[in-house]
Design a protein around this motif. Structure first.
Motif, PDB file in Angstrom:
ATOM      1  N   CYS A 235     -35.963  40.067   2.333  1.00 40.72           N
ATOM      2  CA  CYS A 235     -34.848  39.282   1.802  1.00 40.72           C
ATOM      3  C   CYS A 235     -34.593  38.094   2.728  1.00 40.72           C
ATOM      4  N   CYS A 237     -31.656  36.480   2.956  1.00 39.65           N
ATOM      5  CA  CYS A 237     -30.220  36.208   3.050  1.00 39.65           C
ATOM      6  C   CYS A 237     -29.808  35.946   4.502  1.00 39.65           C
ATOM      7  N   CYS A 268     -25.097  41.444   0.369  1.00 36.88           N
ATOM      8  CA  CYS A 268     -26.234  40.851  -0.346  1.00 36.88           C
ATOM      9  C   CYS A 268     -26.708  41.852  -1.393  1.00 36.88           C
ATOM     10  N   PHE A 270     -29.442  41.861  -3.033  1.00 41.04           N
ATOM     11  CA  PHE A 270     -30.885  42.117  -2.981  1.00 41.04           C
ATOM     12  C   PHE A 270     -31.268  43.144  -1.922  1.00 41.04           C
ATOM     13  N   CYS A 271     -30.526  43.209  -0.809  1.00 37.16           N
ATOM     14  CA  CYS A 271     -30.943  44.096   0.284  1.00 37.16           C
ATOM     15  C   CYS A 271     -29.809  44.937   0.853  1.00 37.16           C
TER      16      CYS A 271
HETATM   17 ZN   LIG Z   1     -30.366  40.140   1.520  1.00 35.67          ZN
END
Ligand SMILES: [Zn+2]
Length: 290
Positions: A235, A237, A268, A270-271
Protein backbone atom coordinates in the motif's frame (compact mmCIF):
# COMPACT_ATOMS: atom_id res chain seq x y z
CA UNK A 1 8.41 -19.64 -2.20
CA UNK A 2 7.96 -16.05 -3.34
CA UNK A 3 4.95 -14.79 -5.29
CA UNK A 4 5.43 -14.13 -8.99
CA UNK A 5 3.73 -14.27 -12.35
CA UNK A 6 4.85 -15.43 -15.75
CA UNK A 7 3.75 -14.33 -19.21
CA UNK A 8 4.21 -16.60 -22.19
CA UNK A 9 3.13 -17.61 -25.65
CA UNK A 10 2.10 -20.90 -27.27
CA UNK A 11 2.80 -20.43 -30.97
CA UNK A 12 1.49 -23.86 -32.00
CA UNK A 13 -1.92 -23.05 -30.50
CA UNK A 14 -2.07 -19.31 -31.27
CA UNK A 15 -2.58 -18.14 -27.73
CA UNK A 16 -0.90 -16.09 -25.05
CA UNK A 17 -0.82 -17.27 -21.46
CA UNK A 18 -0.34 -15.92 -17.94
CA UNK A 19 0.04 -17.73 -14.63
CA UNK A 20 0.70 -16.55 -11.11
CA UNK A 21 1.17 -17.58 -7.53
CA UNK A 22 -0.19 -15.13 -4.92
CA UNK A 23 -0.19 -17.21 -1.70
CA UNK A 24 2.03 -14.90 0.36
CA UNK A 25 0.45 -11.64 -0.69
CA UNK A 26 -3.01 -13.01 0.04
CA UNK A 27 -1.81 -14.20 3.47
CA UNK A 28 -0.57 -10.66 4.09
CA UNK A 29 -3.92 -9.18 3.01
CA UNK A 30 -5.75 -11.72 5.17
CA UNK A 31 -3.75 -10.73 8.26
CA UNK A 32 -4.15 -6.99 7.61
CA UNK A 33 -7.89 -7.13 6.92
CA UNK A 34 -8.89 -10.00 9.24
CA UNK A 35 -10.47 -11.88 6.34
CA UNK A 36 -12.59 -14.95 6.99
CA UNK A 37 -12.01 -17.88 4.60
CA UNK A 38 -14.61 -17.15 1.92
CA UNK A 39 -13.64 -13.46 1.93
CA UNK A 40 -9.99 -14.54 1.54
CA UNK A 41 -10.95 -16.72 -1.41
CA UNK A 42 -12.89 -13.91 -3.09
CA UNK A 43 -10.15 -11.31 -2.59
CA UNK A 44 -7.38 -13.75 -3.58
CA UNK A 45 -9.14 -14.64 -6.82
CA UNK A 46 -9.67 -10.97 -7.65
CA UNK A 47 -6.05 -10.07 -6.87
CA UNK A 48 -4.67 -12.94 -9.00
CA UNK A 49 -6.85 -11.95 -11.97
CA UNK A 50 -6.01 -8.25 -11.53
CA UNK A 51 -2.27 -8.88 -11.38
CA UNK A 52 -2.40 -11.02 -14.54
CA UNK A 53 -4.45 -8.31 -16.29
CA UNK A 54 -1.75 -5.87 -15.22
CA UNK A 55 0.81 -8.03 -17.04
CA UNK A 56 -1.19 -7.53 -20.27
CA UNK A 57 -0.43 -3.82 -20.22
CA UNK A 58 2.57 -2.50 -22.08
CA UNK A 59 3.06 0.58 -19.90
CA UNK A 60 2.63 0.81 -16.14
CA UNK A 61 -0.87 2.22 -16.27
CA UNK A 62 -3.01 2.30 -13.16
CA UNK A 63 -5.74 -0.30 -13.17
CA UNK A 64 -8.64 -0.54 -10.73
CA UNK A 65 -11.07 -3.45 -10.59
CA UNK A 66 -14.34 -3.01 -8.70
CA UNK A 67 -16.78 -5.86 -8.20
CA UNK A 68 -20.11 -5.51 -6.49
CA UNK A 69 -22.58 -8.37 -6.78
CA UNK A 70 -25.03 -7.38 -4.04
CA UNK A 71 -23.85 -10.25 -1.79
CA UNK A 72 -22.84 -10.02 1.87
CA UNK A 73 -19.19 -9.29 1.08
CA UNK A 74 -20.12 -5.94 -0.51
CA UNK A 75 -17.66 -4.16 -2.77
CA UNK A 76 -14.34 -5.77 -3.68
CA UNK A 77 -11.72 -3.35 -4.93
CA UNK A 78 -8.18 -3.98 -6.21
CA UNK A 79 -5.66 -1.51 -7.62
CA UNK A 80 -2.32 -2.07 -9.35
CA UNK A 81 0.04 0.05 -11.42
CA UNK A 82 0.82 -3.06 -13.48
CA UNK A 83 4.19 -3.22 -11.69
CA UNK A 84 3.55 -6.37 -9.65
CA UNK A 85 2.35 -4.43 -6.60
CA UNK A 86 -1.29 -4.60 -5.57
CA UNK A 87 -3.51 -3.23 -2.82
CA UNK A 88 -7.06 -4.41 -2.27
CA UNK A 89 -9.93 -4.78 0.18
CA UNK A 90 -13.42 -6.16 0.60
CA UNK A 91 -16.14 -4.09 2.31
CA UNK A 92 -17.05 -6.87 4.75
CA UNK A 93 -14.08 -9.11 5.62
CA UNK A 94 -16.00 -11.28 8.10
CA UNK A 95 -17.86 -13.36 5.54
CA UNK A 96 -17.77 -17.13 5.34
CA UNK A 97 -19.98 -19.56 3.39
CA UNK A 98 -19.39 -23.06 2.06
CA UNK A 99 -21.39 -25.13 -0.43
CA UNK A 100 -23.32 -27.92 1.31
CA UNK A 101 -22.61 -30.53 -1.35
CA UNK A 102 -18.86 -30.03 -1.90
CA UNK A 103 -17.80 -28.20 1.26
CA UNK A 104 -15.97 -25.72 -0.99
CA UNK A 105 -15.76 -22.01 -0.20
CA UNK A 106 -18.89 -20.44 -1.66
CA UNK A 107 -17.37 -17.35 -3.27
CA UNK A 108 -20.37 -16.87 -5.59
CA UNK A 109 -22.71 -16.72 -2.58
CA UNK A 110 -20.49 -14.25 -0.72
CA UNK A 111 -20.05 -11.99 -3.76
CA UNK A 112 -23.53 -12.35 -5.27
CA UNK A 113 -24.23 -12.04 -8.99
CA UNK A 114 -26.66 -9.12 -9.17
CA UNK A 115 -24.15 -6.49 -10.10
CA UNK A 116 -21.12 -5.69 -12.17
CA UNK A 117 -17.39 -5.99 -12.71
CA UNK A 118 -15.79 -2.71 -13.63
CA UNK A 119 -12.29 -2.16 -15.02
CA UNK A 120 -10.75 1.31 -15.07
CA UNK A 121 -7.44 1.76 -16.89
CA UNK A 122 -5.86 5.14 -16.38
CA UNK A 123 -3.08 5.96 -18.81
CA UNK A 124 -2.64 9.37 -17.18
CA UNK A 125 -2.92 11.17 -20.51
CA UNK A 126 -6.50 11.30 -21.68
CA UNK A 127 -9.84 10.03 -20.39
CA UNK A 128 -9.45 6.73 -18.56
CA UNK A 129 -10.76 3.57 -20.21
CA UNK A 130 -13.80 2.22 -18.35
CA UNK A 131 -15.27 -1.22 -19.10
CA UNK A 132 -18.24 -2.56 -17.15
CA UNK A 133 -19.94 -5.93 -17.55
CA UNK A 134 -22.69 -7.70 -15.59
CA UNK A 135 -21.48 -10.43 -13.23
CA UNK A 136 -22.05 -13.98 -14.46
CA UNK A 137 -21.70 -16.09 -11.31
CA UNK A 138 -19.78 -14.05 -8.73
CA UNK A 139 -17.20 -16.86 -8.71
CA UNK A 140 -14.70 -14.33 -10.20
CA UNK A 141 -13.00 -16.53 -12.85
CA UNK A 142 -16.15 -16.72 -14.99
CA UNK A 143 -16.73 -13.03 -14.47
CA UNK A 144 -13.28 -12.00 -15.74
CA UNK A 145 -13.61 -14.40 -18.64
CA UNK A 146 -16.90 -12.76 -19.60
CA UNK A 147 -15.31 -9.31 -19.22
CA UNK A 148 -12.51 -10.16 -21.68
CA UNK A 149 -15.02 -11.45 -24.25
CA UNK A 150 -17.70 -8.77 -23.87
CA UNK A 151 -15.53 -5.71 -23.29
CA UNK A 152 -12.26 -6.48 -25.08
CA UNK A 153 -13.45 -9.13 -27.59
CA UNK A 154 -10.73 -11.58 -26.52
CA UNK A 155 -11.89 -15.18 -25.94
CA UNK A 156 -10.21 -16.19 -22.66
CA UNK A 157 -10.08 -18.94 -20.09
CA UNK A 158 -9.64 -17.51 -16.59
CA UNK A 159 -8.95 -19.89 -13.71
CA UNK A 160 -8.25 -18.50 -10.25
CA UNK A 161 -8.35 -20.29 -6.90
CA UNK A 162 -7.53 -20.16 -3.20
CA UNK A 163 -7.10 -22.86 -0.55
CA UNK A 164 -7.52 -21.99 3.14
CA UNK A 165 -6.63 -24.26 6.09
CA UNK A 166 -8.60 -24.94 9.31
CA UNK A 167 -7.03 -21.99 11.12
CA UNK A 168 -7.92 -19.62 8.23
CA UNK A 169 -4.34 -19.32 6.91
CA UNK A 170 -3.80 -19.26 3.17
CA UNK A 171 -2.43 -22.58 1.86
CA UNK A 172 -2.33 -21.58 -1.79
CA UNK A 173 -3.54 -18.85 -4.13
CA UNK A 174 -3.01 -18.17 -7.80
CA UNK A 175 -4.33 -18.77 -11.28
CA UNK A 176 -3.83 -18.76 -15.01
CA UNK A 177 -5.31 -17.04 -18.06
CA UNK A 178 -5.30 -18.35 -21.63
CA UNK A 179 -6.18 -15.85 -24.39
CA UNK A 180 -6.73 -16.69 -28.03
CA UNK A 181 -4.81 -14.61 -30.55
CA UNK A 182 -6.74 -13.30 -33.60
CA UNK A 183 -5.28 -16.05 -35.85
CA UNK A 184 -6.48 -18.92 -33.59
CA UNK A 185 -8.22 -21.76 -35.45
CA UNK A 186 -11.15 -24.00 -34.51
CA UNK A 187 -8.59 -26.75 -33.80
CA UNK A 188 -6.79 -24.49 -31.32
CA UNK A 189 -10.07 -23.77 -29.53
CA UNK A 190 -10.93 -27.47 -29.47
CA UNK A 191 -7.51 -28.34 -28.06
CA UNK A 192 -7.90 -25.85 -25.21
CA UNK A 193 -11.46 -26.98 -24.46
CA UNK A 194 -10.24 -30.59 -24.29
CA UNK A 195 -7.38 -29.68 -21.97
CA UNK A 196 -9.71 -27.75 -19.64
CA UNK A 197 -12.09 -30.71 -19.22
CA UNK A 198 -11.52 -32.20 -15.76
CA UNK A 199 -8.50 -29.94 -15.28
CA UNK A 200 -7.60 -29.92 -11.57
CA UNK A 201 -8.30 -26.77 -9.52
CA UNK A 202 -5.38 -24.37 -9.85
CA UNK A 203 -5.25 -23.93 -6.04
CA UNK A 204 -4.66 -27.70 -5.67
CA UNK A 205 -1.80 -27.60 -8.21
CA UNK A 206 -0.11 -24.71 -6.37
CA UNK A 207 -0.60 -26.48 -3.04
CA UNK A 208 1.16 -29.54 -4.52
CA UNK A 209 4.15 -27.29 -5.18
CA UNK A 210 3.63 -26.62 -8.89
CA UNK A 211 5.07 -23.30 -10.04
CA UNK A 212 3.29 -20.95 -12.47
CA UNK A 213 5.57 -22.30 -15.23
CA UNK A 214 4.72 -25.92 -14.26
CA UNK A 215 0.99 -25.19 -14.46
CA UNK A 216 1.29 -23.75 -17.97
CA UNK A 217 3.41 -26.75 -19.03
CA UNK A 218 0.72 -29.14 -17.77
CA UNK A 219 -1.64 -27.46 -20.26
CA UNK A 220 0.79 -26.76 -23.14
CA UNK A 221 4.00 -28.78 -23.50
CA UNK A 222 5.52 -26.20 -25.82
CA UNK A 223 4.75 -22.99 -23.91
CA UNK A 224 7.46 -20.36 -24.25
CA UNK A 225 7.94 -18.17 -21.16
CA UNK A 226 8.65 -14.55 -22.17
CA UNK A 227 8.83 -12.72 -18.84
CA UNK A 228 8.46 -13.08 -15.09
CA UNK A 229 7.51 -10.50 -12.46
CA UNK A 230 7.62 -10.62 -8.65
CA UNK A 231 4.33 -9.84 -6.91
CA UNK A 232 3.68 -7.98 -3.63
CA UNK A 233 0.81 -6.66 -1.53
CA UNK A 234 1.92 -3.09 -1.01
CA UNK A 235 0.00 0.00 0.00
CA UNK A 236 1.23 3.51 -0.80
CA UNK A 237 -0.69 5.31 1.94
CA UNK A 238 0.96 7.91 4.20
CA UNK A 239 -0.01 10.49 6.81
CA UNK A 240 0.39 13.21 4.15
CA UNK A 241 -2.07 11.49 1.84
CA UNK A 242 -4.51 11.01 4.71
CA UNK A 243 -4.19 14.73 5.52
CA UNK A 244 -5.06 15.57 1.90
CA UNK A 245 -8.11 13.31 2.17
CA UNK A 246 -9.09 15.01 5.45
CA UNK A 247 -9.09 18.42 3.73
CA UNK A 248 -11.99 17.30 1.56
CA UNK A 249 -14.33 16.81 4.56
CA UNK A 250 -14.48 20.59 5.00
CA UNK A 251 -13.52 23.16 7.62
CA UNK A 252 -16.59 22.82 9.82
CA UNK A 253 -16.14 19.07 10.19
CA UNK A 254 -12.46 19.49 11.07
CA UNK A 255 -13.24 22.24 13.58
CA UNK A 256 -15.78 19.91 15.19
CA UNK A 257 -13.11 17.17 15.43
CA UNK A 258 -10.87 19.66 17.24
CA UNK A 259 -13.57 20.97 19.60
CA UNK A 260 -15.34 17.72 20.40
CA UNK A 261 -12.80 14.94 19.99
CA UNK A 262 -9.47 16.85 20.25
CA UNK A 263 -8.18 14.86 17.29
CA UNK A 264 -9.15 12.08 14.94
CA UNK A 265 -8.05 8.72 13.64
CA UNK A 266 -7.99 7.91 9.94
CA UNK A 267 -7.79 4.33 8.70
CA UNK A 268 -6.53 3.33 5.25
CA UNK A 269 -9.18 1.07 3.73
CA UNK A 270 -6.60 -0.74 1.56
CA UNK A 271 -4.26 -1.89 4.36
CA UNK A 272 -6.00 -0.99 7.65
CA UNK A 273 -3.05 1.20 8.75
CA UNK A 274 -4.27 3.77 11.29
CA UNK A 275 -3.12 7.41 11.33
CA UNK A 276 -3.60 9.67 14.37
CA UNK A 277 -4.20 13.40 13.95
CA UNK A 278 -3.97 15.48 17.14
CA UNK A 279 -5.28 19.04 17.60
CA UNK A 280 -2.07 20.56 16.25
CA UNK A 281 -2.23 18.38 13.12
CA UNK A 282 -5.86 19.36 12.54
CA UNK A 283 -5.15 23.07 13.05
CA UNK A 284 -2.33 22.71 10.53
CA UNK A 285 -4.81 21.20 8.04
CA UNK A 286 -7.25 24.07 8.66
CA UNK A 287 -4.46 26.52 7.81
CA UNK A 288 -3.66 24.58 4.64
CA UNK A 289 -7.29 24.88 3.52
CA UNK A 290 -7.09 28.68 3.91
ZN1 LIG B 1 -2.71 1.82 3.20
Amino acid sequence: MKDYLVRGIVESKNCRVFACQTTNLLEEARAKHGLWPTASAALGRVMSATLMMGAMNKNNEKMTITINGGGPIGTILATTHSDGKIKAFVANPEVHYTYNDTGKLAVGVAVGKEGSLQVIKDMGLKEPFVGTVPLQSGEIGDDFSYYFMASEQIPSVVSVGVLVNDTNEILSSGGFIIQLLPNATDEDIQFIEERMKDFPPVSALIHEGKTPEDILKVIFEDVEILATQDLFFECDCSKDKMATALMTVGKDEIQAMIDEDHGCEMKCQFCNEKYQFNEDDLNEILKEID
